[in-house]
Design a protein around this motif. Structure first.
Motif, PDB file in Angstrom:
ATOM      1  N   ASP A  11       0.824  -1.198   0.000  1.00  0.00           N
ATOM      2  CA  ASP A  11       0.000   0.000   0.000  1.00  0.00           C
ATOM      3  C   ASP A  11       0.862   1.253   0.000  1.00  0.00           C
ATOM      4  O   ASP A  11       0.578   2.218  -0.697  1.00  0.00           O
ATOM      5  CB  ASP A  11      -0.935   0.022   1.211  1.00  0.00           C
ATOM      6  N   SER A  21      -3.563   2.150  -6.791  1.00  0.00           N
ATOM      7  CA  SER A  21      -3.848   1.585  -5.471  1.00  0.00           C
ATOM      8  C   SER A  21      -5.056   0.655  -5.507  1.00  0.00           C
ATOM      9  O   SER A  21      -5.135  -0.289  -4.732  1.00  0.00           O
ATOM     10  CB  SER A  21      -4.035   2.689  -4.437  1.00  0.00           C
ATOM     11  N   TRP A  22      -5.989   0.893  -6.407  1.00  0.00           N
ATOM     12  CA  TRP A  22      -7.153   0.017  -6.509  1.00  0.00           C
ATOM     13  C   TRP A  22      -6.746  -1.399  -6.901  1.00  0.00           C
ATOM     14  O   TRP A  22      -7.367  -2.366  -6.493  1.00  0.00           O
ATOM     15  CB  TRP A  22      -8.166   0.567  -7.518  1.00  0.00           C
ATOM     16  N   SER A  25      -5.595  -3.256  -3.826  1.00  0.00           N
ATOM     17  CA  SER A  25      -6.779  -3.660  -3.053  1.00  0.00           C
ATOM     18  C   SER A  25      -7.480  -4.845  -3.697  1.00  0.00           C
ATOM     19  O   SER A  25      -7.970  -5.740  -3.012  1.00  0.00           O
ATOM     20  CB  SER A  25      -7.764  -2.494  -2.933  1.00  0.00           C
ATOM     21  N   GLU A  28      -5.526  -7.911  -2.808  1.00  0.00           N
ATOM     22  CA  GLU A  28      -5.690  -8.230  -1.391  1.00  0.00           C
ATOM     23  C   GLU A  28      -7.016  -8.904  -1.091  1.00  0.00           C
ATOM     24  O   GLU A  28      -7.136  -9.600  -0.086  1.00  0.00           O
ATOM     25  CB  GLU A  28      -5.579  -6.959  -0.546  1.00  0.00           C
ATOM     26  N   THR A  29      -8.006  -8.701  -1.936  1.00  0.00           N
ATOM     27  CA  THR A  29      -9.329  -9.279  -1.699  1.00  0.00           C
ATOM     28  C   THR A  29      -9.693 -10.347  -2.726  1.00  0.00           C
ATOM     29  O   THR A  29     -10.832 -10.819  -2.743  1.00  0.00           O
ATOM     30  CB  THR A  29     -10.402  -8.167  -1.716  1.00  0.00           C
TER      31      THR A  29
END
Length: 188
Positions: A11, A21-22, A25, A28-29
């Motif tokens: 991050d 940055s999206w 994320s 990460e998910t």
């Protein structure tokens, strides 16, 4: 260092470039089999264009009904394949750039001999270690892959060996990261 710390590092790195940055994320998910496609695409992009930490893929919470070891092995293989494919794309770009001469002319105008220094270092590594040197350089966690990839892309011309070296180095990097995380977790 835990996987949460690795996510924070990613991050922070991607935070310098907020437009991406999206994607961090999303990795990460990432869950399920679609998550593997996300890991492949992220690894492909990080090989030639994205700033950031490729090790973030290890934090993906894929729910595939596999054991932890099998899940991590699958993540490593898919990420290695994605980074290898992205590296071949970067390799092609590097070859085209070298042939056009534009990049060399740009660097020649700089007051510092960037081209001479980087070429000497890359040639030295390539001559001494060849594709094994590229694979070893890519095994270093946290080190920007793109630098090694483009340096070798300008010097070498064997796509298959290049792809194999980047695959081995990318997988090695994730394994080294996992071993490091496990060792630190055991001490804590």
């Amino acid at each position: 260092m835990t996987l949460d710390a690795l996510v924070s590092l990613a991050d922070l790195t991607l935070g310098v470039f907020p437009d991406f940055s999206w994607l961090s994320s999303l990795v990460e998910t990432a869950t399920g089999w679609v998550g593997l496609a996300i890991i492949f695409v992220y690894s492909f992009l990080i090989a030639f264009a994205l700033p950031g930490v490729s090790e973030i893929v290890l934090a993906a919470p894929l729910d595939l009904g596999l054991s932890r070891g099998a899940r991590l092995a699958l993540i490593i293989l898919v990420s290695g394949a994605g980074k290898s494919a992205g590296s071949v794309f970067a390799f092609h770009i590097g070859r085209e750039t070298k042939e056009s001469g534009y990049f060399e002319r740009f660097l020649a105008r700089l007051p510092v001999d960037v081209m001479g220094w980087s070429e000497r270092k890359a040639v030295e590594i390539a001559q001494n270690w060849g594709f094994a040197g590229l694979a070893a350089a890519l095994c270093v966690p946290g080190f920007p892959d793109t630098l090694s990839i483009y340096a070798f892309a300008v010097l070498e011309d064997d796509y298959l060996k290049f792809a194999a070296a980047t695959f081995v180095g990318s997988c090695g990097r994730l394994i080294v990261t996992l071993v490091g995380i496990e060792a630190i977790a055991a001490v804590i």
